[in-house]
Structure formats: C-alpha cells, structure tokens
Design a protein around this motif. Structure first.
Motif, mmCIF file in Angstrom:
data_model
loop_
_atom_site.group_PDB
_atom_site.id
_atom_site.type_symbol
_atom_site.label_atom_id
_atom_site.label_comp_id
_atom_site.label_asym_id
_atom_site.label_seq_id
_atom_site.Cartn_x
_atom_site.Cartn_y
_atom_site.Cartn_z
ATOM 1 N N PHE A 129 0.832 -1.201 0.000
ATOM 2 C CA PHE A 129 0.000 0.000 0.000
ATOM 3 C C PHE A 129 0.869 1.254 0.000
ATOM 4 C CE2 PHE A 129 -2.173 3.328 2.469
ATOM 5 C CZ PHE A 129 -3.287 3.526 1.675
ATOM 6 N N LEU A 130 1.898 1.263 0.824
ATOM 7 C CA LEU A 130 2.776 2.434 0.885
ATOM 8 C C LEU A 130 3.584 2.599 -0.398
ATOM 9 C CD1 LEU A 130 4.057 2.279 4.576
ATOM 10 C CD2 LEU A 130 2.386 3.860 3.599
ATOM 11 N N ARG A 131 3.965 1.493 -1.000
ATOM 12 C CA ARG A 131 4.702 1.590 -2.265
ATOM 13 C C ARG A 131 3.822 2.213 -3.349
ATOM 14 N NH1 ARG A 131 4.454 -0.900 -6.634
ATOM 15 N NH2 ARG A 131 3.098 -2.519 -5.788
ATOM 16 N N MET B 172 1.986 7.257 -6.403
ATOM 17 C CA MET B 172 0.927 8.245 -6.636
ATOM 18 C C MET B 172 1.309 9.634 -6.118
ATOM 19 S SD MET B 172 -1.328 6.476 -8.203
ATOM 20 C CE MET B 172 -1.366 4.710 -8.519
ATOM 21 N N GLY B 173 2.521 9.777 -5.596
ATOM 22 C CA GLY B 173 2.979 11.101 -5.195
ATOM 23 C C GLY B 173 2.891 11.424 -3.727
ATOM 24 N N TYR B 174 2.666 10.416 -2.884
ATOM 25 C CA TYR B 174 2.626 10.643 -1.445
ATOM 26 C C TYR B 174 4.002 10.404 -0.816
ATOM 27 C CZ TYR B 174 -2.501 10.413 -1.736
ATOM 28 O OH TYR B 174 -3.812 10.645 -2.048
ATOM 29 N N GLU B 175 4.237 11.031 0.315
ATOM 30 C CA GLU B 175 5.378 10.692 1.158
ATOM 31 C C GLU B 175 4.904 9.598 2.110
ATOM 32 O OE1 GLU B 175 8.182 12.580 4.697
ATOM 33 O OE2 GLU B 175 6.763 13.858 3.614
ATOM 34 N N SER B 176 5.635 8.498 2.197
ATOM 35 C CA SER B 176 5.185 7.388 3.029
ATOM 36 C C SER B 176 6.168 7.130 4.168
ATOM 37 C CB SER B 176 5.011 6.118 2.196
ATOM 38 O OG SER B 176 6.259 5.576 1.838
ATOM 39 N N VAL B 177 5.606 6.729 5.307
ATOM 40 C CA VAL B 177 6.403 6.373 6.486
ATOM 41 C C VAL B 177 5.899 5.036 7.001
ATOM 42 C CG1 VAL B 177 7.115 7.026 8.810
ATOM 43 C CG2 VAL B 177 6.720 8.808 7.089
ATOM 44 N N PHE B 178 6.767 4.039 6.998
ATOM 45 C CA PHE B 178 6.415 2.700 7.481
ATOM 46 C C PHE B 178 6.881 2.563 8.925
ATOM 47 C CE2 PHE B 178 7.714 -1.954 7.593
ATOM 48 C CZ PHE B 178 6.424 -2.400 7.865
ATOM 49 N N LEU B 179 5.936 2.294 9.822
ATOM 50 C CA LEU B 179 6.276 2.200 11.244
ATOM 51 C C LEU B 179 6.644 0.789 11.675
ATOM 52 C CD1 LEU B 179 3.515 4.500 12.801
ATOM 53 C CD2 LEU B 179 5.792 5.114 11.958
ATOM 54 N N GLY B 180 6.349 -0.208 10.825
ATOM 55 C CA GLY B 180 6.755 -1.569 11.139
ATOM 56 C C GLY B 180 5.614 -2.445 11.603
ATOM 57 N N PRO B 181 5.955 -3.686 12.029
ATOM 58 C CA PRO B 181 4.938 -4.637 12.500
ATOM 59 C C PRO B 181 4.680 -4.497 13.998
ATOM 60 C CG PRO B 181 7.054 -5.727 12.384
ATOM 61 C CD PRO B 181 7.287 -4.296 11.932
ATOM 62 N N TYR C 33 2.019 -9.365 -9.062
ATOM 63 C CA TYR C 33 3.049 -8.875 -9.987
ATOM 64 C C TYR C 33 3.353 -7.411 -9.737
ATOM 65 C CZ TYR C 33 5.817 -8.435 -14.200
ATOM 66 O OH TYR C 33 6.861 -8.214 -15.061
ATOM 67 N N ILE C 34 2.315 -6.611 -9.549
ATOM 68 C CA ILE C 34 2.515 -5.178 -9.358
ATOM 69 C C ILE C 34 3.285 -4.893 -8.071
ATOM 70 C CG2 ILE C 34 1.234 -3.039 -8.822
ATOM 71 C CD1 ILE C 34 -0.726 -3.791 -11.003
ATOM 72 N N SER C 35 3.209 -5.810 -7.119
ATOM 73 C CA SER C 35 3.933 -5.598 -5.858
ATOM 74 C C SER C 35 5.441 -5.709 -6.036
ATOM 75 C CB SER C 35 3.454 -6.594 -4.799
ATOM 76 O OG SER C 35 3.853 -7.916 -5.131
ATOM 77 N N GLY C 36 5.899 -6.192 -7.207
ATOM 78 C CA GLY C 36 7.333 -6.193 -7.488
ATOM 79 C C GLY C 36 7.881 -7.544 -7.883
ATOM 80 N N TYR C 37 8.020 -7.784 -9.197
ATOM 81 C CA TYR C 37 8.573 -9.025 -9.727
ATOM 82 C C TYR C 37 9.895 -8.744 -10.425
ATOM 83 C CZ TYR C 37 4.972 -12.662 -9.150
ATOM 84 O OH TYR C 37 4.131 -13.609 -8.644
ATOM 85 N N PRO C 38 10.756 -9.753 -10.547
ATOM 86 C CA PRO C 38 11.988 -9.554 -11.337
ATOM 87 C C PRO C 38 11.640 -9.235 -12.788
ATOM 88 C CG PRO C 38 12.078 -11.610 -10.075
ATOM 89 C CD PRO C 38 10.674 -11.107 -9.979
ATOM 90 N N ASN C 39 12.505 -8.490 -13.447
ATOM 91 C CA ASN C 39 12.279 -8.105 -14.843
ATOM 92 C C ASN C 39 12.781 -9.215 -15.765
ATOM 93 O OD1 ASN C 39 11.895 -6.871 -17.271
ATOM 94 N ND2 ASN C 39 13.560 -5.397 -17.029
ATOM 95 N N ILE C 40 11.875 -10.113 -16.147
ATOM 96 C CA ILE C 40 12.292 -11.250 -16.973
ATOM 97 C C ILE C 40 12.512 -10.847 -18.431
ATOM 98 C CG2 ILE C 40 11.262 -13.001 -15.490
ATOM 99 C CD1 ILE C 40 8.877 -13.109 -17.340
ATOM 100 N N THR C 41 12.113 -9.628 -18.798
ATOM 101 C CA THR C 41 12.354 -9.195 -20.177
ATOM 102 C C THR C 41 13.834 -8.933 -20.427
ATOM 103 O OG1 THR C 41 12.009 -6.851 -19.677
ATOM 104 C CG2 THR C 41 10.068 -8.133 -20.291
ATOM 105 N N SER C 42 14.639 -8.870 -19.372
ATOM 106 C CA SER C 42 16.072 -8.631 -19.547
ATOM 107 C C SER C 42 16.871 -9.937 -19.607
ATOM 108 C CB SER C 42 16.597 -7.751 -18.403
ATOM 109 O OG SER C 42 16.407 -8.392 -17.153
#
Length: 548
Positions: free
Chosen positions: A22-24, A29-38, A438-447
């Motif tokens: 969510f923070l990513r 989208m242009g927000y400043e994000s601060v993750f406080l942890g678990p 996938y949108i959460s971050g996958y390796p770039n297999i096109t490379s």
C-alpha cells in the motif's frame, strides 16, 4: 507531494506485506510514506501521529477478529484525546477484521477484499460517490483510471439471450470486470442482416443469438449497474460496416476488433473472397478511425493458431498495425496472445511478444498511439478445471511482463464449456490475484539474455520478410497496405501457415516444427530450420519458374 501517509500493523500482528505494498503504491501516486513496522502498540502509534501529522494513517490487523476490539477501543480513545480532526484513518485487513473495523466508527476507508484498482483509485483521490460517476465511460478513461493495473476484459455470450442478459447483470454487480466482450452466435456474425439464410438449428452456436437492434439495447442496459462495464462486440464476418454502425449505436462499442486477412474463405467463418475481405476490413478500420474509435486488428495470432512460424507471427503483427495506421486509426490495440502454439516455451513466447511490441510501437507518432492487450491461448488450457486454473494464472503471470493496458481474461473452463457468470467472475479474480502480486514487485524477466537474443533475431528475420515484400512488389505504391499484394503473398506462400493446406486462396506448403521451444520454419528434406532468406528464396525461385 500529495501529502504524508504513515502505516503499520498494530497490536501483536506481524503481517505487513499488505501495508508495504500500500505504501509503495502511495509513493508512486505522489505521497510521502512512512512505514512504522509490524506489531506497533497503540501508544507508540499515537505518539508517531502526533510527531508526523500525516494526511492519512493506515493500520492493519490480520489475526483473530475478537482480539481487535480492545485495540480499536484504545485507538478510538487516543484519537479523541489528541483531537486528530484533520487526519483520516484507514484500515486494511481480512474480511472478518474489516467488519470489526467498520463497527468502530473510526475509519475513513476500510479495505478488505478490495481489488488493487480500488486502492489505486482511492490514492488518486477519488471518493466513493465520485467513483460511481467516474469508472470511465470509454476505454481510454478506464485505462487512465487504473494503470498500472490493467483493465480486464472477458468474453461472454450464452446460447440463450435471456440468460446472457441476466449473466451480464450479475457480472456487472460483481465489479470485477471492466469490459464485457459480447460474443454473438455464428448465425448473427454471418447473417444478422440476412436472417433468411440462417440455419435455426444452429442458433446459439458459439455465443448469444442476437436477432434485433432491441436485443443489443437490452444487453447494453444490463451492464448499467455495478462498475458499469463497457461492452465491445465482435465485428461480424459479413456486412462489417453495417454491423459496426449497429453495435456503435446500441452498445457504444468500446473498440472495434477486425482482422486484416480473415473471416472469409481462408478460415470458413464467412463467404467473402480473400481479396474482397481485405478491402472491406480496411474500410472498417477507416470508418472507426474517422470516428476516433480504438481499433484492434486481431490478425497475428490467427496465423500462429494455424502453426505459422514465430517470425511470420511478428510480420503479421506489424502489418496489422501498419494497415490500421494507414487507415487513419489513432488508438491501436495490439493483442498479444501467449501460449500459441501450446508447446512454445515461456521464454521464447515472451521474446516473440517483445519483438512484436518493438516493431508495432516503432509506428507510434503524434497521431498513432498503441495499447497493449495480453491474453492466454485457449489451446493451452486443460479440460481438467483445477489444472486449467493454474494454467490461467501462469499465463497471466508471464503476460504481465509486457505491462499490458488491457488483460483479456480467458475463462479457465473454456476448454471444457462456455463460461457461466460465476466462472467469469472466478476467472477474473484469479487473474486479479496474479496482477496484484506482480505489481507488488517481480523480477524483470524481459532482460533475460535468451529472451533478448531471440527477440533480436525475430526482429531481424521479420524485417527481412517485410523488405522482401516491398522490394518484389515495387510496382505497387505501398505494398504493405495493398490488398492485392497481401492476397498475392498468401497465394504464393510468402505469408503462409500449415493449416492452410488445400485452401484454394492460399499456398499451404509451409512446414513448421517446435525446435528448442521455438516454432520455426522447417525443411523436411534436410531436417533443418530455415531462415527467412532461405525460405523466401525457395518460394520466389519456384514462382519465377512457374511464370516463365
């Protein structure tokens, strides 16, 4: 910056993957994000909010719902004590914990089983009331409202008009699908304007039996609920311009889908002659281009479905886009059908799509923009429905590597039976899960080096064939868009497929084989793969002998 968002999981909950994603997205989208942890205590959270003074605070809890009640009571007291009137509080969790959160009357927005597209819309600043008005009443608006999450399209049409209408209502209410791709039965596609020629015993074969303008209007009305999915419809296989006018008038057709070389004597889906059909198909492209309606030329995969080699698939992808541009189309939808043929390897499949993309998108300019539409090939799916669900997910995961604007969901059950509304919804949810992962971050297999090497080779080979056509048909002003040249190339075998053997409009002499996961042109006598130079030299030498 659009403001600051801080987020964490609270109490003893250590699950933070959703929070991080969510923070990513918020950062994108242009927000400043601060993750406080678990597992952040309520006391610590309140102190951080006092210090950071964010626009939004996101809290997450994914454990036992009953344990959430006291945490939210403590949070509510802290908010009231500190007077955080200008801060909006968000909650994310499981469906049961979200229900607890709603009852607490603390949160501006509660996310549970929401799709990623709704999260993106929220971060873009669209309130609930606004969302109902702004799903996007055309394809471009719809895409702009969701990207990088692709809009979803699914084919739907049952043998009963009434069941189809009820099904569209159910699908729209589910809010999982952006575009319903209406499938009229073959009778309607071929004989809608000549219904006296219909064989009524075949009514409902291949789709919904629409027989009047009112039928189309009632189908459109059925979609005016839920997330108001757009409708698009097959172009028909005869009387294409009359059908285009009808479906634009009744369905507000989201985009036109028309082939360049098909729906005629080549595939038996119509009675048009090849040359006549190419001319008519080009006129259909022009008609839509003049009205600024997006156009998809569903061409390339028709050759691949008939076992044409990978290079030819790339050639036809380019020629389809080129003809659309020449016809004045401004927004072009390029369909990339993966898993065709089913034996192609994932790496080589991706390389073929990347080669198509590079050539198609080389045509872009201020007046010609392209959109990527990906889908699975039905032939890959098993009639075992559980196995097919896995195949649908695997294909979607590979296709996300090309960053599609549209994902055409193929129902996992389609190798067994036509999808019901329940199965359409289920298939869309499977794909949504893959996309969100996938949108959460996958390796770039096109490379990948093998993918790049194959892509470059296919581009080189495809360019050779394209230049061969241009060089050997110089007497025509523009060989690549000439109906006569295209028809001659099919008859001579320059453009060919093994499944066209015996077809009087085609050559049908091409031989292909899967070699190391690639579909290649193949010389049966020597047992070797043919380059395009070798393949075309044989064809041209034979043609010169015959004409001598």
């Amino acid at each position: 910056m659009r403001g600051k968002i801080i987020a964490c999981s609270i109490g003893n909950c250590v699950h933070v993957a959703g929070v991080v994603n969510f923070l990513r997205l918020a950062e994108e989208m242009g927000y400043e994000s601060v993750f406080l942890g678990p597992a952040v205590s309520i006391e610590k959270l309140i102190e951080k909010v006092k210090k950071e003074r964010p626009k939004f605070v996101g809290v997450s809890y994914r454990l036992t719902p009953s344990a959430l009640y006291p945490l939210l009571e403590e949070l509510k007291k802290g908010i009231e004590r500190e007077g955080f009137k200008d801060i909006k509080w968000l909650f994310g969790g499981t469906e049961p914990t979200a229900e607890v959160a709603r009852k607490a009357n603390i949160f501006y927005k509660v996310f549970d089983i929401e799709g990623m597209d709704k999260v993106i819309n929220f971060l873009k600043g669209k309130a609930e009331l606004e969302l109902k008005k702004s799903y996007g009443r055309n394809l471009i608006e719809r895409i702009e409202g969701k990207y990088p999450y692709p809009v979803l399209r699914h084919h739907f049409g049952l043998p009963s008009l009434e069941e189809t209408i009820r099904g569209i209502e159910e699908i729209a209410e589910s809010e999982v699908l952006d575009i319903i791709s209406l499938a009229p039965d073959q009778n309607a596609q071929q004989y809608f304007f000549r219904q006296e020629k219909m064989d009524n015993k075949l009514d409902g074969a291949g789709g919904v039996p629409v027989r009047s303008e009112k039928d189309f209007i009632n189908i459109y009305k059925a979609a005016q609920r839920g997330n108001y999915p757009l409708i698009r419809c097959y172009s028909g296989t005869s009387d294409l311009l009359k059908m285009a006018e009808l479906i634009q008038k009744t369905l507000k057709n989201a985009w036109c889908a028309v082939p360049l070389c098909w729906y005629n004597e080549l595939d038996g889906r119509g009675d048009r002659k090849l040359l006549d059909s190419i001319r008519e198909n080009q006129k259909v492209m022009k008609w839509h281009g003049e009205r600024n309606i997006p156009v998809e030329v569903n061409e390339s995969h028709h050759w691949s479905l008939r076992d044409a080699h990978d290079t030819l698939g790339v050639v036809m992808a380019f020629l389809a886009a080129y003809n659309a541009k020449k016809a004045g189309v401004k927004t072009y939808i390029a369909q990339y059908m993966f898993n065709v043929p089913p034996a192609i390897s994932p790496k080589m499949d991706l390389a073929k799509m990347l080669a198509k993309i590079e050539l198609i998108e080389s045509l872009e300019d201020d007046n010609f923009k392209t959109l990527r539409q990906a889908r699975a090939g039905l032939a890959k799916f098993s009639p075992d429905l559980n196995l097919a669900k896995g195949q649908l997910a695997a294909s979607a995961g590979l296709a996300m590597a090309i960053k599609p604007h549209i994902y055409h969901v193929v129902g996992y059950c389609e190798a067994h039976h036509a999808a019901t509304p329940k199965e359409v919804i289920e298939s869309c949810k499977i794909v949504r899960g893959v996309i969100e992962g996938y949108i959460s971050g996958y390796p770039n297999i096109t490379s990948d080096e093998e993918v790049i090497s194959r892509k470059n080779w296919l581009i080189k080979e495809a360019k050779y064939t394209l230049e061969f056509i241009k060089e050997n048909f110089k007497e025509y002003k523009d060989p690549w868009s000439s109906p006569e040249v295209i028809a001659k190339c099919i008859k001579l075998g320059i453009l060919d497929a093994p499944h066209l053997k015996g077809n009087p409009a085609a050559c049908g002499k091409l031989e292909t084989r899967i070699v190391n996961g690639r579909l290649e042109a193949y010389d049966m006598e020597t047992g070797k793969v043919l380059s395009e130079e070798e393949r075309l030299d044989k064809i041209w030498n034979y043609a010169e002998k015959v004409s001598a």
